[in-house]
Design a protein around this motif. Structure first.
Motif, PDB file in Angstrom:
ATOM      1  N   TYR A  70       1.010  -1.460   0.094  1.00 14.53           N
ATOM      2  CA  TYR A  70       0.333   0.319   0.125  1.00 14.53           C
ATOM      3  C   TYR A  70       0.561   1.568  -0.044  1.00 14.53           C
ATOM      4  O   TYR A  70       0.499   2.024  -0.525  1.00 14.53           O
ATOM      5  CB  TYR A  70      -0.991  -0.143   1.121  1.00 14.53           C
ATOM      6  N   GLY A  71       2.300   1.654   0.429  1.00 14.98           N
ATOM      7  CA  GLY A  71       3.246   2.408   0.813  1.00 14.98           C
ATOM      8  C   GLY A  71       2.950   2.687  -0.755  1.00 14.98           C
ATOM      9  O   GLY A  71       3.125   3.643  -1.889  1.00 14.98           O
ATOM     10  N   ALA A  72       3.807   1.787  -1.908  1.00 17.96           N
ATOM     11  CA  ALA A  72       4.275   1.260  -3.332  1.00 17.96           C
ATOM     12  C   ALA A  72       2.802   1.859  -4.236  1.00 17.96           C
ATOM     13  O   ALA A  72       3.032   2.731  -4.696  1.00 17.96           O
ATOM     14  CB  ALA A  72       4.174   0.448  -4.183  1.00 17.96           C
ATOM     15  N   LEU A  73       1.168   2.071  -3.326  1.00 17.63           N
ATOM     16  CA  LEU A  73       0.317   1.736  -4.292  1.00 17.63           C
ATOM     17  C   LEU A  73       0.109   3.422  -4.145  1.00 17.63           C
ATOM     18  O   LEU A  73      -0.680   3.925  -4.891  1.00 17.63           O
ATOM     19  CB  LEU A  73      -0.641   0.861  -3.836  1.00 17.63           C
ATOM     20  N   ALA A 109      -9.131  12.879 -12.734  1.00 13.43           N
ATOM     21  CA  ALA A 109      -7.441  12.806 -13.178  1.00 13.43           C
ATOM     22  C   ALA A 109      -7.385  11.806 -11.418  1.00 13.43           C
ATOM     23  O   ALA A 109      -6.520  11.036 -11.603  1.00 13.43           O
ATOM     24  CB  ALA A 109      -6.870  14.434 -11.722  1.00 13.43           C
ATOM     25  N   GLY A 110      -8.235  11.768 -10.705  1.00 12.07           N
ATOM     26  CA  GLY A 110      -7.571  10.198  -9.108  1.00 12.07           C
ATOM     27  C   GLY A 110      -8.738   9.223  -9.961  1.00 12.07           C
ATOM     28  O   GLY A 110      -7.770   8.100  -9.214  1.00 12.07           O
ATOM     29  N   ALA A 111      -9.171   9.544 -10.790  1.00  7.20           N
ATOM     30  CA  ALA A 111     -10.267   7.787 -11.606  1.00  7.20           C
ATOM     31  C   ALA A 111      -9.014   7.514 -12.179  1.00  7.20           C
ATOM     32  O   ALA A 111      -8.267   6.209 -12.303  1.00  7.20           O
ATOM     33  CB  ALA A 111     -11.309   8.213 -12.263  1.00  7.20           C
ATOM     34  N   THR A 112      -8.576   7.959 -13.103  1.00  5.43           N
ATOM     35  CA  THR A 112      -6.509   7.719 -13.732  1.00  5.43           C
ATOM     36  C   THR A 112      -5.880   7.361 -12.206  1.00  5.43           C
ATOM     37  O   THR A 112      -5.735   6.487 -12.970  1.00  5.43           O
ATOM     38  CB  THR A 112      -6.544   9.366 -14.606  1.00  5.43           C
ATOM     39  N   GLY A 113      -5.882   7.977 -11.610  1.00  4.83           N
ATOM     40  CA  GLY A 113      -4.382   7.283 -11.009  1.00  4.83           C
ATOM     41  C   GLY A 113      -4.660   6.091  -9.764  1.00  4.83           C
ATOM     42  O   GLY A 113      -4.372   4.974  -9.501  1.00  4.83           O
ATOM     43  N   GLY A 114      -6.019   5.855  -9.707  1.00  5.61           N
ATOM     44  CA  GLY A 114      -7.099   4.578  -9.694  1.00  5.61           C
ATOM     45  C   GLY A 114      -6.373   3.818 -10.347  1.00  5.61           C
ATOM     46  O   GLY A 114      -6.925   2.481  -9.589  1.00  5.61           O
ATOM     47  N   MET A 115      -7.180   3.973 -11.174  1.00  5.70           N
ATOM     48  CA  MET A 115      -6.398   2.911 -12.695  1.00  5.70           C
ATOM     49  C   MET A 115      -5.564   2.585 -13.019  1.00  5.70           C
ATOM     50  O   MET A 115      -4.719   1.319 -12.781  1.00  5.70           O
ATOM     51  CB  MET A 115      -7.419   3.213 -13.548  1.00  5.70           C
ATOM     52  N   ALA A 116      -4.607   3.470 -12.502  1.00  4.74           N
ATOM     53  CA  ALA A 116      -2.740   3.329 -12.282  1.00  4.74           C
ATOM     54  C   ALA A 116      -2.830   1.889 -11.268  1.00  4.74           C
ATOM     55  O   ALA A 116      -1.701   2.009 -11.587  1.00  4.74           O
ATOM     56  CB  ALA A 116      -2.124   4.500 -12.819  1.00  4.74           C
ATOM     57  N   SER A 117      -3.021   2.819 -10.169  1.00  6.80           N
ATOM     58  CA  SER A 117      -2.614   1.496  -8.993  1.00  6.80           C
ATOM     59  C   SER A 117      -2.960   0.270  -9.204  1.00  6.80           C
ATOM     60  O   SER A 117      -3.011  -0.230  -7.965  1.00  6.80           O
ATOM     61  CB  SER A 117      -3.314   2.570  -8.150  1.00  6.80           C
ATOM     62  N   TRP A 118      -3.846   0.713  -9.717  1.00  7.23           N
ATOM     63  CA  TRP A 118      -4.022  -1.641  -9.946  1.00  7.23           C
ATOM     64  C   TRP A 118      -2.732  -2.523  -9.844  1.00  7.23           C
ATOM     65  O   TRP A 118      -3.287  -3.071  -8.852  1.00  7.23           O
ATOM     66  CB  TRP A 118      -5.245  -1.787 -11.523  1.00  7.23           C
ATOM     67  N   VAL A 120      -0.483  -2.786  -8.812  1.00  5.89           N
ATOM     68  CA  VAL A 120       0.092  -3.067  -7.277  1.00  5.89           C
ATOM     69  C   VAL A 120      -0.844  -3.460  -6.324  1.00  5.89           C
ATOM     70  O   VAL A 120      -1.114  -3.918  -5.466  1.00  5.89           O
ATOM     71  CB  VAL A 120       0.505  -1.634  -6.521  1.00  5.89           C
ATOM     72  N   SER A 121      -2.399  -2.747  -6.566  1.00  5.01           N
ATOM     73  CA  SER A 121      -3.389  -3.021  -5.595  1.00  5.01           C
ATOM     74  C   SER A 121      -3.707  -4.062  -5.732  1.00  5.01           C
ATOM     75  O   SER A 121      -4.905  -4.974  -4.748  1.00  5.01           O
ATOM     76  CB  SER A 121      -4.935  -1.888  -5.662  1.00  5.01           C
ATOM     77  N   SER A 122      -4.062  -4.997  -7.020  1.00  5.05           N
ATOM     78  CA  SER A 122      -5.136  -6.287  -7.209  1.00  5.05           C
ATOM     79  C   SER A 122      -4.208  -7.453  -6.734  1.00  5.05           C
ATOM     80  O   SER A 122      -5.002  -7.837  -5.484  1.00  5.05           O
ATOM     81  CB  SER A 122      -4.438  -5.905  -8.713  1.00  5.05           C
ATOM     82  N   ARG A 155       0.084 -14.568 -13.076  1.00 10.24           N
ATOM     83  CA  ARG A 155      -1.446 -14.294 -13.288  1.00 10.24           C
ATOM     84  C   ARG A 155      -2.388 -14.417 -12.238  1.00 10.24           C
ATOM     85  O   ARG A 155      -3.092 -13.671 -11.695  1.00 10.24           O
ATOM     86  CB  ARG A 155      -1.429 -14.990 -14.291  1.00 10.24           C
ATOM     87  N   GLY A 156      -1.588 -15.414 -11.223  1.00  9.62           N
ATOM     88  CA  GLY A 156      -2.969 -15.589  -9.906  1.00  9.62           C
ATOM     89  C   GLY A 156      -3.016 -14.793  -9.393  1.00  9.62           C
ATOM     90  O   GLY A 156      -3.682 -14.721  -8.467  1.00  9.62           O
ATOM     91  N   LEU A 157      -1.938 -13.876  -9.148  1.00  7.05           N
ATOM     92  CA  LEU A 157      -1.526 -12.594  -7.807  1.00  7.05           C
ATOM     93  C   LEU A 157      -2.648 -11.572  -8.471  1.00  7.05           C
ATOM     94  O   LEU A 157      -2.934 -10.519  -8.266  1.00  7.05           O
ATOM     95  CB  LEU A 157      -0.435 -12.205  -8.415  1.00  7.05           C
ATOM     96  N   TYR A 158      -3.087 -11.405 -10.033  1.00  6.59           N
ATOM     97  CA  TYR A 158      -4.690 -10.769 -10.190  1.00  6.59           C
ATOM     98  C   TYR A 158      -5.903 -11.066 -10.460  1.00  6.59           C
ATOM     99  O   TYR A 158      -6.711 -11.302 -11.063  1.00  6.59           O
ATOM    100  CB  TYR A 158      -3.733 -10.227 -11.372  1.00  6.59           C
ATOM    101  N   PHE A 159      -5.700 -12.411  -9.633  1.00  6.69           N
ATOM    102  CA  PHE A 159      -7.622 -12.946  -9.342  1.00  6.69           C
ATOM    103  C   PHE A 159      -8.041 -12.158  -8.826  1.00  6.69           C
ATOM    104  O   PHE A 159      -8.052 -11.248  -7.718  1.00  6.69           O
ATOM    105  CB  PHE A 159      -7.178 -13.915  -9.171  1.00  6.69           C
ATOM    106  N   GLY A 160      -8.932 -11.748 -10.272  1.00  4.55           N
ATOM    107  CA  GLY A 160     -10.160 -10.683  -9.092  1.00  4.55           C
ATOM    108  C   GLY A 160      -9.698  -9.575  -9.522  1.00  4.55           C
ATOM    109  O   GLY A 160     -10.450  -7.845  -9.440  1.00  4.55           O
TER     110      GLY A 160
END
Length: 308
Positions: A70-73, A109-118, A120-122, A155-160
């Motif tokens: 989450y720090g990286a995210l 811009a916030g939505a773009t940032g959220g998409m970019a953080s995917w 790491v977040s997934s 790829r399993g790390l990106y399930f969901g």
């Protein structure tokens, strides 16, 4: 590295350290009382419906992945947000002073940032959820990550990942939008000493956290239940490129994972509409505390780093 990267990284890690105990409760409330697809797996995963959390140390479960991830995210989120906002409005000179910027641009811009953080977040969310729902008190984030990779590959790390990216995009759009809206309505009309300004930043950060999670909570419930499915179903989904959700005719050990839509249908039929808001109260308490601190740390670090 830029100032917003380090400010985002440190503030994100600080928020997780403070908010993880309440996040454990939120995830277990979301997963509890769910259908059979959330039953135990080879990693002893279970929603632990009657779990009383047994020992205080269970509240720290699943913290390692979010603290690192989450720090990286958060760093990636703020960098992508600030860069996107600069593209949308080149006149911006100070990312902490956006009084003249359109709120629509801030949301975008916030939505773009959220998409970019995917990116790491997934995986971070997947590992965190499985750690928090496990009955094995000795399980670690690292062992869960290793088991997922061994069972399903990287790829399993990106399930969901699809529902996670949609949740993050919508949620972070409202995150930055509500924070700026609150700042304009509170800070612009009341100017005071430094400690008063700090208090207002804390309040605006907390309100932004509540607004964000309220807007996406049903999506987060579905994401939690989707990612809590047994590991062997994740492997099946990764192995089936064309129709990953086609039902298998053999035993339940080889059944395909349920999709978000299927989980939503089952949850609604079994528990009604309220299932999509279970844990929202706990989540909002956590959201206010965590985001108040995150924004205060971020704003302070940005001002301090900008001096150098």
């Amino acid at each position: 590295m830029s100032s917003d990267f380090w400010a985002g990284y440190i503030s994100g890690a600080a928020g997780i350290l403070i908010g993880n105990p309440l996040d454990v409760i939120k995830v277990r409330l979301q997963a509890g009382g769910s259908p059979n697809e959330l039953s135990s797996s080879p990693s002893s995963l279970s929603p632990a419906r009657n779990d009383k959390f047994q020992v205080a140390t269970s509240f720290a479960r699943g913290a390692a992945a979010p603290i690192l991830g989450y720090g990286a995210l958060n760093a990636l989120l703020f960098v992508a947000y600030n860069r996107s906002l600069k593209v949308l409005d080149p006149s911006i000179s100070d990312p902490t002073n956006l009084d003249q910027v359109s709120l629509a641009k801030i949301w975008l811009a916030g939505a773009t940032g959220g998409m970019a953080s995917w990116v790491v977040s997934s995986p971070t969310e997947l590992i965190k959820c499985r750690a928090q729902l496990s009955r094995d008190r000795n399980i670690s984030s690292w062992s869960i990550a290793k088991e997922i990779v061994q069972t399903s590959g990287l790829r399993g790390l990106y399930f969901g990942g699809l529902i996670t990216s949609f949740r993050d995009s919508v949620g972070f759009g409202f995150y930055f939008w509500s924070y700026e809206l609150c700042k304009r309505n509170i800070l612009s009309s009341h100017e005071g000493a430094g400690h008063q300004e700090a208090l207002k930043v804390l309040i605006c950060g907390g309100i932004a956290g509540i607004a964000t999670w309220t807007s996406i909570f049903p999506l987060d419930v579905l994401k939690t239940r989707l990612q809590a499915q047994p590991l062997h179903t994740i492997a099946i989904e990764q192995a089936s490129e064309i129709q990953p959700l086609v039902r298998q005719s053999s035993s339940s050990s080889t059944r395909s994972p349920l999709s978000s839509l299927e989980i939503a249908r089952q949850a609604y039929r079994a528990e009604g509409l309220q299932v999509f808001f279970r844990g929202l109260g706990t989540c909002n308490i956590r959201a206010f505390i965590v985001n108040a601190i995150q924004w205060a740390v971020y704003e302070w670090l940005m001002k301090e780093l900008s001096k150098h």
